[in-house]
Scaffold this motif. Structure first.
Motif, PDB file in Angstrom:
ATOM      1  N   GLY A  47       0.951  -1.137  -0.054  1.00 37.00           N
ATOM      2  CA  GLY A  47       0.156  -0.141   0.017  1.00 37.00           C
ATOM      3  C   GLY A  47       0.862   1.418   0.057  1.00 37.00           C
ATOM      4  O   GLY A  47       0.380   2.181  -0.696  1.00 37.00           O
ATOM      5  N   VAL A  48       2.036   1.072   0.639  1.00 29.36           N
ATOM      6  CA  VAL A  48       2.854   2.348   0.748  1.00 29.36           C
ATOM      7  C   VAL A  48       3.713   2.640  -0.515  1.00 29.36           C
ATOM      8  O   VAL A  48       4.602   3.686  -0.736  1.00 29.36           O
ATOM      9  CB  VAL A  48       3.608   2.577   1.964  1.00 29.36           C
ATOM     10  CG1 VAL A  48       2.741   2.438   3.197  1.00 29.36           C
ATOM     11  CG2 VAL A  48       4.523   1.429   2.134  1.00 29.36           C
ATOM     12  N   ASN A  49       3.632   1.302  -1.332  1.00 27.85           N
ATOM     13  CA  ASN A  49       4.758   1.473  -2.352  1.00 27.85           C
ATOM     14  C   ASN A  49       3.978   1.116  -3.851  1.00 27.85           C
ATOM     15  O   ASN A  49       4.646   1.518  -4.775  1.00 27.85           O
ATOM     16  CB  ASN A  49       5.861   0.183  -2.418  1.00 27.85           C
ATOM     17  CG  ASN A  49       6.764   0.734  -1.304  1.00 27.85           C
ATOM     18  OD1 ASN A  49       7.737   1.680  -1.472  1.00 27.85           O
ATOM     19  ND2 ASN A  49       6.859   0.006  -0.358  1.00 27.85           N
ATOM     20  N   CYS A  50       2.699   0.968  -3.714  1.00 30.87           N
ATOM     21  CA  CYS A  50       1.878   0.987  -4.888  1.00 30.87           C
ATOM     22  C   CYS A  50       1.956   2.101  -5.961  1.00 30.87           C
ATOM     23  O   CYS A  50       2.006   3.149  -5.542  1.00 30.87           O
ATOM     24  CB  CYS A  50       0.444   0.847  -4.749  1.00 30.87           C
ATOM     25  SG  CYS A  50      -0.619   0.323  -6.098  1.00 30.87           S
ATOM     26  N   LEU A  51       2.420   1.801  -7.375  1.00 34.92           N
ATOM     27  CA  LEU A  51       2.561   2.631  -8.211  1.00 34.92           C
ATOM     28  C   LEU A  51       1.052   3.255  -8.369  1.00 34.92           C
ATOM     29  O   LEU A  51       1.306   4.384  -8.991  1.00 34.92           O
ATOM     30  CB  LEU A  51       2.879   1.957  -9.597  1.00 34.92           C
ATOM     31  CG  LEU A  51       4.354   1.323  -9.366  1.00 34.92           C
ATOM     32  CD1 LEU A  51       4.884   0.845 -10.768  1.00 34.92           C
ATOM     33  CD2 LEU A  51       5.529   2.383  -9.198  1.00 34.92           C
ATOM     34  N   ARG A  52       0.182   3.042  -8.173  1.00 31.51           N
ATOM     35  CA  ARG A  52      -1.087   3.688  -8.308  1.00 31.51           C
ATOM     36  C   ARG A  52      -1.549   4.619  -7.135  1.00 31.51           C
ATOM     37  O   ARG A  52      -2.370   5.449  -7.139  1.00 31.51           O
ATOM     38  CB  ARG A  52      -2.262   2.723  -8.364  1.00 31.51           C
ATOM     39  CG  ARG A  52      -2.331   1.769  -9.654  1.00 31.51           C
ATOM     40  CD  ARG A  52      -3.691   1.057  -9.621  1.00 31.51           C
ATOM     41  NE  ARG A  52      -3.260   0.026 -10.757  1.00 31.51           N
ATOM     42  CZ  ARG A  52      -4.242  -0.887 -10.998  1.00 31.51           C
ATOM     43  NH1 ARG A  52      -5.272  -0.803 -10.473  1.00 31.51           N
ATOM     44  NH2 ARG A  52      -4.058  -1.755 -12.109  1.00 31.51           N
ATOM     45  N   GLY A  53      -0.529   4.794  -6.307  1.00 35.54           N
ATOM     46  CA  GLY A  53      -0.404   5.730  -5.176  1.00 35.54           C
ATOM     47  C   GLY A  53      -0.869   5.050  -3.717  1.00 35.54           C
ATOM     48  O   GLY A  53      -1.365   3.785  -3.820  1.00 35.54           O
ATOM     49  N   PRO A  54      -0.639   5.722  -2.715  1.00 35.23           N
ATOM     50  CA  PRO A  54      -0.734   5.169  -1.329  1.00 35.23           C
ATOM     51  C   PRO A  54      -2.389   4.721  -1.135  1.00 35.23           C
ATOM     52  O   PRO A  54      -3.034   5.612  -1.500  1.00 35.23           O
ATOM     53  CB  PRO A  54      -0.170   6.324  -0.462  1.00 35.23           C
ATOM     54  CG  PRO A  54      -0.012   7.710  -1.050  1.00 35.23           C
ATOM     55  CD  PRO A  54      -0.123   7.280  -2.534  1.00 35.23           C
ATOM     56  N   GLY A  55      -2.627   3.669  -0.430  1.00 36.97           N
ATOM     57  CA  GLY A  55      -3.765   3.341  -0.231  1.00 36.97           C
ATOM     58  C   GLY A  55      -4.042   1.946  -0.163  1.00 36.97           C
ATOM     59  O   GLY A  55      -3.090   1.116   0.010  1.00 36.97           O
ATOM     60  N   GLU A  56      -5.239   1.384  -0.816  1.00 41.89           N
ATOM     61  CA  GLU A  56      -5.313  -0.037  -0.997  1.00 41.89           C
ATOM     62  C   GLU A  56      -4.592  -0.497  -2.189  1.00 41.89           C
ATOM     63  O   GLU A  56      -4.498  -0.043  -3.288  1.00 41.89           O
ATOM     64  CB  GLU A  56      -6.922  -0.237  -1.429  1.00 41.89           C
ATOM     65  CG  GLU A  56      -7.141  -1.804  -1.865  1.00 41.89           C
ATOM     66  CD  GLU A  56      -8.756  -2.211  -2.025  1.00 41.89           C
ATOM     67  OE1 GLU A  56      -8.978  -3.301  -2.398  1.00 41.89           O
ATOM     68  OE2 GLU A  56      -9.418  -1.055  -2.154  1.00 41.89           O
TER      69      GLU A  56
END
Length: 243
Positions: A47-56
């Motif tokens: 969630g903190v590294n996802c390329l779609r932004g922080p979140g789910e």
């Protein structure tokens, strides 16, 4: 997507704080064995590294897939390790383990947006190791997330506990577990009902038992039956069981 289930009270809280940039620098994930602490920790790392932004976490981008496969350079898991026989290789997490991994927190993330350090069974940290970690928790570096996983929060140094945001994972209701086992693991309703009953709210146990086969289920049935007989016996039998 979140892969832990039955913990909606936690996921709503986490998703909001991640999206708003208000995530804590350290979390203490508390719950019984196999309830989903490690799954949630890995989801948080995604969630903190996802390329779609922080979140789910999306679960599909390069960051999410590398974390799920254990190949991400900015993710470290510290625990007891296991021998070839499957037994814990050590009895404590020592100061050397903590010092080694904390060297990484002073470096910028190598391939992601955030460095994530997971301490599995954090209650087994030695006092020296806990104090070494405390110094980092008191002055947390930016772009670092520290996750402590424990079945016994009281076993963790109070000063360490006080610097982590607690997340308490609750046993999953049986009906919810049955539904998930049928839909996601293609288990028959009858087998799912049996697994959910034996798992006592801990989905990780049910999934492991499903993979390992009938022997695990029979052993669990025997343990529960013995416990039931002991509870119905006199004090002498109870003391013998406890010993």
């Amino acid at each position: 997507m979140w892969q832990v289930y039955g913990q909606d009270h936690i996921l709503r809280q986490l998703e909001a704080s991640l999206k708003q940039g208000r995530a804590a620098h350290a979390y203490l994930l508390v719950g019984p064995p196999h309830v989903g602490k490690m799954t949630l920790a890995l989801n948080l790392a995604q969630g903190v590294n996802c390329l779609r932004g922080p979140g789910e976490p999306c679960g599909d981008c390069g960051q999410c897939t590398r974390i799920s496969r254990g190949h991400h350079a900015d993710l470290r898991v510290v625990g007891l390790g296991h021998s070839e026989e499957g037994e814990p290789a050590r009895t404590v997490i020592g100061i050397g383990d903590v010092r080694e991994v904390l060297r990484q927190v002073n470096l910028k993330p190598y391939e992601g947006a955030c460095t994530v350090i997971i301490f599995d069974r954090a209650e087994l940290m030695s006092e020296e190791a806990a104090n070494a970690l405390l110094k980092t928790l008191e002055e947390p570096p930016p772009q670092v997330l520290i996750l402590l996983l424990s079945a016994d929060a009281e076993g963790i140094l109070p000063t360490v506990r006080s610097r982590c945001r607690p997340l308490v994972l609750l046993p999953v209701p049986k009906d919810r577990m049955v539904e998930t086992l049928v839909k996601e693991h293609h288990t028959s309703p009858e087998e799912a009902e049996r697994l959910a009953r034996l798992a006592r709210g801990c989905p990780g146990w049910a999934i492991t038992a499903l993979a390992e086969g009938e022997e695990v289920l029979e052993r669990r049935e025997e343990q529960l039956e013995r416990l039931k007989e002991t509870c119905e016996s006199g004090l002498s039998a109870r003391f013998h069981y406890a010993g």
